[in-house]
Design a protein around this motif. Structure first.
Motif, short mmCIF file in Angstrom:
data_model
loop_
_atom_site.label_atom_id
_atom_site.label_comp_id
_atom_site.label_asym_id
_atom_site.label_seq_id
_atom_site.Cartn_x
_atom_site.Cartn_y
_atom_site.Cartn_z
N MET A 80 0.85 -1.19 0.00
CA MET A 80 0.00 0.00 0.00
C MET A 80 0.89 1.24 0.00
O MET A 80 1.80 1.37 0.80
CB MET A 80 -0.88 -0.02 1.25
N GLY A 81 0.61 2.17 -0.91
CA GLY A 81 1.44 3.37 -1.03
C GLY A 81 1.06 4.45 -0.03
O GLY A 81 0.15 4.29 0.77
N GLU A 82 1.77 5.53 -0.12
CA GLU A 82 1.48 6.67 0.75
C GLU A 82 0.10 7.21 0.39
O GLU A 82 -0.25 7.30 -0.79
CB GLU A 82 2.51 7.79 0.49
N GLN A 83 -0.66 7.57 1.39
CA GLN A 83 -1.95 8.18 1.12
C GLN A 83 -1.86 9.66 1.43
O GLN A 83 -1.22 10.06 2.38
CB GLN A 83 -3.04 7.54 1.95
N GLY A 84 -2.49 10.45 0.59
CA GLY A 84 -2.50 11.89 0.77
C GLY A 84 -2.84 12.56 -0.54
O GLY A 84 -3.02 11.90 -1.56
N CYS A 85 -2.90 13.86 -0.51
CA CYS A 85 -3.19 14.64 -1.71
C CYS A 85 -2.16 14.32 -2.79
O CYS A 85 -0.96 14.28 -2.51
CB CYS A 85 -3.15 16.12 -1.37
N MET A 86 -2.62 14.07 -4.02
CA MET A 86 -1.68 13.72 -5.08
C MET A 86 -0.81 14.90 -5.49
O MET A 86 0.21 14.71 -6.14
CB MET A 86 -2.41 13.12 -6.28
N LYS A 87 -1.16 16.11 -5.09
CA LYS A 87 -0.34 17.28 -5.43
C LYS A 87 0.68 17.61 -4.35
O LYS A 87 1.82 17.91 -4.64
CB LYS A 87 -1.23 18.50 -5.67
N CYS A 88 0.25 17.56 -3.06
CA CYS A 88 1.17 18.00 -2.01
C CYS A 88 1.39 16.97 -0.91
O CYS A 88 2.24 17.15 -0.05
CB CYS A 88 0.67 19.31 -1.39
N GLY A 89 0.61 15.87 -0.90
CA GLY A 89 0.80 14.82 0.09
C GLY A 89 0.06 15.04 1.41
O GLY A 89 0.09 14.18 2.27
N SER A 90 -0.60 16.17 1.56
CA SER A 90 -1.34 16.45 2.80
C SER A 90 -2.50 15.48 2.98
O SER A 90 -3.08 15.01 2.01
CB SER A 90 -1.88 17.88 2.76
N THR A 91 -2.83 15.17 4.23
CA THR A 91 -3.99 14.31 4.49
C THR A 91 -5.16 15.11 5.05
O THR A 91 -6.12 14.55 5.54
CB THR A 91 -3.62 13.18 5.47
N GLU A 92 -5.08 16.43 4.98
CA GLU A 92 -6.18 17.28 5.43
C GLU A 92 -7.07 17.62 4.24
O GLU A 92 -6.64 18.31 3.31
CB GLU A 92 -5.64 18.58 6.03
N ALA A 93 -8.29 17.10 4.25
CA ALA A 93 -9.20 17.35 3.13
C ALA A 93 -10.59 17.69 3.65
O ALA A 93 -10.95 17.34 4.77
CB ALA A 93 -9.28 16.13 2.22
N GLY A 94 -11.35 18.37 2.83
CA GLY A 94 -12.73 18.70 3.17
C GLY A 94 -13.63 18.39 1.99
O GLY A 94 -13.15 18.09 0.89
N THR A 95 -14.93 18.44 2.21
CA THR A 95 -15.88 18.17 1.12
C THR A 95 -16.91 19.28 1.04
O THR A 95 -17.18 19.98 2.02
CB THR A 95 -16.63 16.84 1.32
N LYS A 96 -17.49 19.42 -0.14
CA LYS A 96 -18.58 20.36 -0.35
C LYS A 96 -19.47 19.78 -1.43
O LYS A 96 -18.98 19.28 -2.44
CB LYS A 96 -18.02 21.72 -0.80
N ASP A 97 -20.78 19.80 -1.21
CA ASP A 97 -21.73 19.32 -2.21
C ASP A 97 -22.10 20.47 -3.14
O ASP A 97 -22.37 21.58 -2.68
CB ASP A 97 -22.99 18.77 -1.54
N VAL A 98 -22.09 20.19 -4.44
CA VAL A 98 -22.42 21.22 -5.43
C VAL A 98 -23.36 20.63 -6.48
O VAL A 98 -23.42 19.43 -6.68
CB VAL A 98 -21.15 21.77 -6.13
N SER A 99 -24.08 21.52 -7.15
CA SER A 99 -24.92 21.13 -8.29
C SER A 99 -24.45 21.92 -9.49
O SER A 99 -24.08 23.09 -9.36
CB SER A 99 -26.39 21.46 -8.01
N MET A 100 -24.45 21.29 -10.64
CA MET A 100 -24.06 21.95 -11.87
C MET A 100 -25.15 21.76 -12.90
O MET A 100 -25.80 20.73 -12.93
CB MET A 100 -22.75 21.36 -12.40
N THR A 101 -25.32 22.75 -13.75
CA THR A 101 -26.31 22.61 -14.80
C THR A 101 -25.61 22.33 -16.12
O THR A 101 -24.51 22.81 -16.37
CB THR A 101 -27.16 23.90 -14.95
#
Length: 67
Positions: free
Chosen positions: A1-22
């Motif tokens: 199993m490889g390192e887990q984290g952001c593929m750009k910077c490696g950070s493991t701090e993430a958030g989510t937001k729900d959005v709608s698109m038309t």
């Protein structure tokens, strides 16, 4: 199993937001339910990915984001 984290910077701090698109044309009126997404973003560098809300219900969305 490889390192887990952001593929750009490696950070493991993430958030989510729900959005709608038309879409455009008729899809704007007919496809509203299919255009809901969850955005997962890195709190460190801001990198983000969109996931279809319906497709990601069965998975831990952070697992998808971090690989």
């Amino acid at each position: 199993m490889g390192e887990q984290g952001c593929m750009k910077c490696g950070s493991t701090e993430a958030g989510t937001k729900d959005v709608s698109m038309t879409g455009s044309g008729l899809s704007k009126m007919l496809d509203v339910q299919n255009n809901k997404f969850t955005v997962v973003y890195c709190k460190n560098c801001g990198y983000s990915e969109f996931y279809n809300t319906q497709a990601s219900k069965g998975s831990n969305i952070f697992d998808l984001f971090f690989g």
